[in-house]
Design a protein around this motif. Structure first.
Motif, mmCIF file in Angstrom:
data_model
loop_
_atom_site.group_PDB
_atom_site.id
_atom_site.type_symbol
_atom_site.label_atom_id
_atom_site.label_comp_id
_atom_site.label_asym_id
_atom_site.label_seq_id
_atom_site.Cartn_x
_atom_site.Cartn_y
_atom_site.Cartn_z
ATOM 1 N N THR A 84 -4.437 -27.143 23.269
ATOM 2 C CA THR A 84 -5.668 -27.690 23.847
ATOM 3 C C THR A 84 -6.463 -26.595 24.548
ATOM 4 O OG1 THR A 84 -4.690 -29.886 24.156
ATOM 5 C CG2 THR A 84 -6.598 -29.340 25.512
ATOM 6 N N THR A 85 -5.762 -25.772 25.333
ATOM 7 C CA THR A 85 -6.422 -24.671 26.049
ATOM 8 C C THR A 85 -7.054 -23.689 25.079
ATOM 9 O OG1 THR A 85 -4.803 -24.889 27.847
ATOM 10 C CG2 THR A 85 -6.080 -22.840 27.749
ATOM 11 N N LEU A 86 -6.348 -23.376 24.015
ATOM 12 C CA LEU A 86 -6.859 -22.454 23.003
ATOM 13 C C LEU A 86 -8.122 -23.001 22.352
ATOM 14 C CD1 LEU A 86 -6.424 -19.843 21.405
ATOM 15 C CD2 LEU A 86 -4.992 -21.140 19.818
ATOM 16 N N ILE A 87 -8.115 -24.278 22.002
ATOM 17 C CA ILE A 87 -9.280 -24.906 21.374
ATOM 18 C C ILE A 87 -10.469 -24.900 22.328
ATOM 19 C CG2 ILE A 87 -10.220 -27.084 20.506
ATOM 20 C CD1 ILE A 87 -7.408 -27.703 19.418
ATOM 21 N N ILE A 96 -11.916 -23.341 32.626
ATOM 22 C CA ILE A 96 -10.750 -24.109 32.189
ATOM 23 C C ILE A 96 -9.642 -23.945 33.220
ATOM 24 C CG2 ILE A 96 -9.069 -24.513 30.354
ATOM 25 C CD1 ILE A 96 -10.958 -22.908 28.472
ATOM 26 N N THR A 97 -9.206 -25.064 33.787
ATOM 27 C CA THR A 97 -8.065 -25.084 34.702
ATOM 28 C C THR A 97 -6.923 -25.828 34.019
ATOM 29 O OG1 THR A 97 -9.384 -24.998 36.735
ATOM 30 C CG2 THR A 97 -7.181 -25.955 36.915
ATOM 31 N N ILE A 112 -4.622 -16.888 26.675
ATOM 32 C CA ILE A 112 -5.449 -17.606 25.702
ATOM 33 C C ILE A 112 -6.722 -18.203 26.306
ATOM 34 C CG2 ILE A 112 -3.486 -18.116 24.213
ATOM 35 C CD1 ILE A 112 -3.473 -20.959 25.287
ATOM 36 N N GLY A 113 -7.028 -17.850 27.559
ATOM 37 C CA GLY A 113 -8.333 -18.235 28.061
ATOM 38 C C GLY A 113 -8.397 -19.123 29.285
ATOM 39 N N ALA A 114 -7.263 -19.533 29.845
ATOM 40 C CA ALA A 114 -7.318 -20.365 31.052
ATOM 41 C C ALA A 114 -7.843 -19.542 32.223
ATOM 42 C CB ALA A 114 -5.931 -20.915 31.374
ATOM 43 N N GLU A 115 -8.795 -20.086 32.948
ATOM 44 C CA GLU A 115 -9.384 -19.379 34.085
ATOM 45 C C GLU A 115 -8.510 -19.521 35.325
ATOM 46 O OE1 GLU A 115 -13.755 -19.207 36.110
ATOM 47 O OE2 GLU A 115 -12.870 -21.197 35.897
#
Length: 221
Positions: A84-87, A96-97, A112-115
């Motif tokens: 889900t986080t990757l998408i 994104i938390t 993968i992009g979580a802030e």
């Protein structure tokens, strides 16, 4: 236009985030695969939908990239959380938390992009431990791996002394950022600021320094 948030996963953590955000007056889209959970929050949030967050097309259809902030609160399914986080990152969601289950999960999420990563159970455990160990500590917040903020009542050992007399910064490496005295808030207090018993001190410092500070001024010791 109201700020818009989306919460994916409506377990205890996700549900509490939804309620807290609604109380702040923002719009909240709640998403979960379980229809029963969605129905539980349908009258609480702005919109509640049944959807699979690991389905990219489903998230596109919901216009998820238009939301200012997405909170991934998926429970025990680490694979679903990561996918889900990757998408979300690939769709261009800016903030994104994600709730992490453990440190390994966190490392993957960061890559993968979580802030921002949250550990609700671990963080709550640390807060409870501080309450149990010192009756003076009202609240505890970890701000990084090495630094924390505590809200601490001034006990008898601090009464009628100034910050410079307590030597907070020199002896403990901690900073008293504010003092709350009843309805009054003293921000960035000066060195000659007098402390009264039952003042609420907001203190920032390294974890080890905070621990020494708590122990020194704990009235139970």
């Amino acid at each position: 236009m109201k700020r818009q948030f989306a919460v994916i996963g409506l377990g205890r953590f996700g549900g509490s985030v939804c309620c807290a955000l609604i109380e702040q007056g923002v719009e909240v889209l709640a998403i979960d695969q379980c229809e029963a959970k969605v129905n539980q929050y349908r009258d609480v949030v702005t919109h509640a939908v049944v959807a699979d967050s690991t389905d990219e097309q489903a998230l596109r259809h919901l216009g998820i990239r238009n939301f200012e902030h997405v909170i991934v609160a998926i429970g025990d399914n680490i694979q679903a959380s990561i996918l889900t986080t990757l998408i979300l990152d690939e769709l261009g969601v800016e903030h994104i938390t994600v709730k992490a289950q453990n440190d390994y999960h966190e490392k993957v999420l960061v890559k993968i992009g979580a802030e921002r990563i949250v550990h609700p159970e671990r963080d709550m455990g640390a807060r409870i431990a501080h309450h149990l160990m010192s009756k003076n500590v009202l609240d505890y917040l970890e701000v990084s791996d090495k630094y924390s903020i505590i809200e601490m009542f001034a006990g008898s050992k601090m009464h009628a002394k100034t910050l410079v007399e307590l030597n907070v910064r020199a002896s403990f490496g901690c900073n008293v950022m504010a003092i709350k005295r009843g309805a009054e808030m003293i921000v960035s207090p000066k060195a000659d600021q007098l402390i009264h018993q039952d003042d609420l001190l907001i203190v920032l410092g390294a974890d080890e320094d905070i621990k020494r500070f708590e122990q020194m001024f704990d009235d139970t010791k």
